[in-house]
Design a protein around this motif. Structure first.
Motif, mmCIF file in Angstrom:
data_model
loop_
_atom_site.group_PDB
_atom_site.id
_atom_site.type_symbol
_atom_site.label_atom_id
_atom_site.label_comp_id
_atom_site.label_asym_id
_atom_site.label_seq_id
_atom_site.Cartn_x
_atom_site.Cartn_y
_atom_site.Cartn_z
ATOM 1 N N THR A 58 -37.587 25.291 -7.215
ATOM 2 C CA THR A 58 -38.590 24.679 -6.346
ATOM 3 C C THR A 58 -38.268 25.098 -4.921
ATOM 4 O O THR A 58 -37.132 24.956 -4.464
ATOM 5 C CB THR A 58 -38.584 23.152 -6.467
ATOM 6 N N ILE A 59 -39.269 25.611 -4.245
ATOM 7 C CA ILE A 59 -39.106 26.133 -2.885
ATOM 8 C C ILE A 59 -39.805 25.190 -1.922
ATOM 9 O O ILE A 59 -40.963 24.816 -2.128
ATOM 10 C CB ILE A 59 -39.680 27.557 -2.788
ATOM 11 N N GLY A 60 -39.078 24.805 -0.879
ATOM 12 C CA GLY A 60 -39.617 23.835 0.063
ATOM 13 C C GLY A 60 -40.877 24.301 0.758
ATOM 14 O O GLY A 60 -41.768 23.492 1.052
ATOM 15 N N ALA A 61 -40.980 25.598 1.009
ATOM 16 C CA ALA A 61 -42.144 26.118 1.727
ATOM 17 C C ALA A 61 -43.368 26.279 0.843
ATOM 18 O O ALA A 61 -44.470 26.495 1.350
ATOM 19 C CB ALA A 61 -41.798 27.456 2.377
ATOM 20 N N ILE A 62 -43.194 26.196 -0.479
ATOM 21 C CA ILE A 62 -44.313 26.378 -1.409
ATOM 22 C C ILE A 62 -44.432 25.121 -2.257
ATOM 23 O O ILE A 62 -43.542 24.828 -3.071
ATOM 24 C CB ILE A 62 -44.108 27.617 -2.297
ATOM 25 N N GLU A 63 -45.492 24.392 -2.088
ATOM 26 C CA GLU A 63 -45.675 23.132 -2.798
ATOM 27 C C GLU A 63 -46.366 23.358 -4.147
ATOM 28 O O GLU A 63 -47.127 24.303 -4.327
ATOM 29 C CB GLU A 63 -46.505 22.162 -1.949
ATOM 30 N N ASN A 64 -46.057 22.437 -5.065
ATOM 31 C CA ASN A 64 -46.716 22.407 -6.379
ATOM 32 C C ASN A 64 -46.583 23.723 -7.139
ATOM 33 O O ASN A 64 -47.514 24.173 -7.800
ATOM 34 C CB ASN A 64 -48.202 22.048 -6.231
ATOM 35 N N LYS A 65 -45.423 24.350 -7.015
ATOM 36 C CA LYS A 65 -45.178 25.604 -7.710
ATOM 37 C C LYS A 65 -43.721 25.648 -8.144
ATOM 38 O O LYS A 65 -42.818 25.410 -7.347
ATOM 39 C CB LYS A 65 -45.489 26.795 -6.788
ATOM 40 N N VAL A 66 -43.508 25.920 -9.423
ATOM 41 C CA VAL A 66 -42.164 26.028 -9.976
ATOM 42 C C VAL A 66 -41.976 27.449 -10.497
ATOM 43 O O VAL A 66 -42.810 27.955 -11.258
ATOM 44 C CB VAL A 66 -41.930 25.011 -11.105
ATOM 45 N N TYR A 67 -40.890 28.093 -10.070
ATOM 46 C CA TYR A 67 -40.600 29.466 -10.479
ATOM 47 C C TYR A 67 -39.483 29.461 -11.517
ATOM 48 O O TYR A 67 -38.526 28.684 -11.423
ATOM 49 C CB TYR A 67 -40.185 30.315 -9.268
ATOM 50 N N LYS A 68 -39.612 30.349 -12.475
ATOM 51 C CA LYS A 68 -38.603 30.483 -13.514
ATOM 52 C C LYS A 68 -37.520 31.460 -13.062
ATOM 53 O O LYS A 68 -37.785 32.435 -12.364
ATOM 54 C CB LYS A 68 -39.232 30.967 -14.823
ATOM 55 N N ALA A 69 -36.294 31.190 -13.476
ATOM 56 C CA ALA A 69 -35.163 32.068 -13.158
ATOM 57 C C ALA A 69 -34.170 32.012 -14.310
ATOM 58 O O ALA A 69 -34.203 31.092 -15.136
ATOM 59 C CB ALA A 69 -34.516 31.658 -11.848
ATOM 60 N N ARG A 70 -33.280 33.014 -14.335
ATOM 61 C CA ARG A 70 -32.270 33.077 -15.390
ATOM 62 C C ARG A 70 -30.891 33.291 -14.752
ATOM 63 O O ARG A 70 -30.701 34.219 -13.972
ATOM 64 C CB ARG A 70 -32.584 34.209 -16.374
ATOM 65 N N LEU A 71 -29.976 32.414 -15.075
ATOM 66 C CA LEU A 71 -28.628 32.477 -14.509
ATOM 67 C C LEU A 71 -27.920 33.737 -14.987
ATOM 68 O O LEU A 71 -27.860 34.003 -16.185
ATOM 69 C CB LEU A 71 -27.834 31.230 -14.914
ATOM 70 N N GLU A 72 -27.391 34.518 -14.032
ATOM 71 C CA GLU A 72 -26.739 35.773 -14.408
ATOM 72 C C GLU A 72 -25.332 35.927 -13.846
ATOM 73 O O GLU A 72 -24.638 36.863 -14.210
ATOM 74 C CB GLU A 72 -27.601 36.954 -13.972
ATOM 75 N N HIS A 73 -24.903 35.019 -12.969
ATOM 76 C CA HIS A 73 -23.551 35.166 -12.423
ATOM 77 C C HIS A 73 -23.017 33.805 -11.984
ATOM 78 O O HIS A 73 -23.738 33.008 -11.359
ATOM 79 C CB HIS A 73 -23.553 36.114 -11.214
ATOM 80 N N ILE A 74 -21.760 33.531 -12.352
ATOM 81 C CA ILE A 74 -21.046 32.334 -11.907
ATOM 82 C C ILE A 74 -19.736 32.809 -11.293
ATOM 83 O O ILE A 74 -18.962 33.508 -11.943
ATOM 84 C CB ILE A 74 -20.774 31.372 -13.072
ATOM 85 N N ALA A 75 -19.491 32.458 -10.045
ATOM 86 C CA ALA A 75 -18.305 32.940 -9.336
ATOM 87 C C ALA A 75 -17.037 32.464 -10.041
ATOM 88 O O ALA A 75 -16.938 31.299 -10.440
ATOM 89 C CB ALA A 75 -18.317 32.447 -7.891
ATOM 90 N N PRO A 76 -16.055 33.352 -10.205
ATOM 91 C CA PRO A 76 -14.805 32.944 -10.845
ATOM 92 C C PRO A 76 -13.894 32.134 -9.927
ATOM 93 O O PRO A 76 -12.938 31.531 -10.387
ATOM 94 C CB PRO A 76 -14.157 34.291 -11.201
ATOM 95 N N LYS A 77 -14.207 32.120 -8.628
ATOM 96 C CA LYS A 77 -13.362 31.407 -7.660
ATOM 97 C C LYS A 77 -14.227 30.492 -6.812
ATOM 98 O O LYS A 77 -15.293 30.871 -6.347
ATOM 99 C CB LYS A 77 -12.626 32.400 -6.762
ATOM 100 N N GLY A 78 -13.751 29.263 -6.617
ATOM 101 C CA GLY A 78 -14.473 28.294 -5.813
ATOM 102 C C GLY A 78 -14.114 28.382 -4.338
ATOM 103 O O GLY A 78 -13.098 28.958 -3.951
ATOM 104 N N ILE A 79 -14.981 27.781 -3.522
ATOM 105 C CA ILE A 79 -14.782 27.755 -2.072
ATOM 106 C C ILE A 79 -14.780 26.300 -1.625
ATOM 107 O O ILE A 79 -15.645 25.516 -2.020
ATOM 108 C CB ILE A 79 -15.897 28.530 -1.349
#
Length: 368
Positions: free
Chosen positions: A239-260
């Motif tokens: 959900t993008i704050g600048a675009i109302e009433n619109k949901v975009y699909k995405a697919r997770l492709e990377h998770i960082a091995p180290k936290g910050i």
């Protein structure tokens, strides 16, 4: 005196009797406590977590000059689509006087050497035509002449490069070309601005930033308490704050091995490919929230999570109170499943027709 005290005692006694009588009368006429009830219902339960971040291009290239100087012309502006090899800008060289002087000296030296080699070649050519010297001897002077000619051409090209940044042989190094195809996101310089070339000691001035806006990704951060539940390939809803009433699909492709460590909490960076539909256009830099579905159940029996009660002796003793008669309730152990924080799945212990006691009591007046 005794009569006065006796009269006061009688008055106090009568007042107390009246107060006690009113108190017990009000108690007897107070409405009884009435508990509300709710029935289990069938619903979809989705357990999710939220990652905050922004939309960025997968490939963003910064175009930098090969020479230092002043921006003479700009051929593009932000938002324009360019192709690989298209002209971006032209740089006017500000020559260094020491370099110009050295280059001019080299040209003069090369001219003298070339003139001398030409004269010697002409003289040897006449001797060769008269068959005074052999062809092999003549070829030595011809080779020397060609070498001096090449030295002169090189010195002249070097002088032209020092003065204007262009040469007859290699073309113009003062003309900046796009190295990739895409959209110009930013042109941070203006005509007349000074720019520095990229080299081993300086990254150089950015002339323009070009990115492929057809391939966008979501970059965000998620708390360490949730990162263990993620896996690559999971679906995301953006959900993008600048675009109302619109949901975009995405697919997770990377998770960082180290936290910050940020603001006292450890967070991990995540990246997801945005699945754009035909006609969709997103701008780089949009802030976005990604709902990551950890688990979901469809059409399951559930109740409000606030209706659950917990025993004091055992952590596993989860129960509800089910109505067995008018305002009569009986404890019933239940087995729970997935929860989204509001509704919780009931695996065992309840039926759809059961009436579950709401622990918050209400009077008949409040119910109506």
């Amino acid at each position: 005196m005794k009569k006065v005290f006796l009269g006061l005692f009688i008055i106090i006694f009568l007042a107390g009797s009246v107060w006690i009588g009113q108190y017990f009368y009000k108690k007897s006429t107070t409405d009884p406590v009435v508990y509300k009830t709710e029935k289990p219902f069938y619903t979809n339960i989705v357990k999710k977590t939220v990652a905050t971040g922004s939309i960025v291009p997968r490939k963003e290239i910064q175009i930098k000059p090969q020479v230092s100087g002043i921006v003479e012309e700009l051929y593009v502006e932000a938002g324009q689509t360019v192709k690989a090899g298209q002209m971006i800008a032209k740089i006017r060289i500000v020559p260094n006087m020491v370099s110009v002087n050295n280059a001019e000296t080299s040209v003069q030296t090369a001219k003298i050497a070339f003139s001398q080699a030409k004269q010697e070649l002409d003289r040897q050519k006449q001797l060769f035509e008269q068959k005074v010297i052999a062809e092999q001897e003549y070829n030595k002077f011809l080779l020397e002449y060609n070498l001096k000619k090449e030295d002169l051409t090189s010195a002249e090209n070097n002088l032209q490069l020092v003065k204007s940044g262009t040469s007859k042989r290699t073309g113009g190094s003062n003309v900046i070309y796009s190295t990739v195809e895409g959209m110009v996101l930013d042109v941070p310089v203006k005509v007349g601005a000074s720019v520095i070339e990229r080299n081993n000691f300086n990254e150089g001035t950015t002339i323009a930033a070009v990115a492929d806006m057809k391939s966008l990704i979501f970059e965000g951060k998620i708390d360490e308490s949730e990162v263990g539940k993620l896996r690559e390939g999971m679906d995301l809803n953006l959900t993008i704050g600048a675009i109302e009433n619109k949901v975009y699909k995405a697919r997770l492709e990377h998770i960082a091995p180290k936290g910050i460590l940020e603001e006292g909490a450890v967070k991990f960076q995540v990246k997801a490919q945005i699945l754009l539909e035909p006609g969709d256009f997103l701008r780089a830099g949009y802030s976005a929230n990604a709902d990551i579905v950890l688990d979901q159940k469809e059409n399951v029996l559930a109740i409000k999570e606030g209706l659950l009660q917990f025993g004091k002796k055992s952590k596993d003793s989860v129960f509800v109170e089910v109505e067995t008669g008018p305002q009569q309730f009986q404890k019933k152990l239940v087995k729970t499943g997935l929860s989204d924080g509001i509704n919780i799945q009931i695996v065992e212990g309840l039926k759809a027709e059961d009436k579950v006691k709401v622990t918050e009591a209400a009077t008949p007046d409040k119910q109506s």
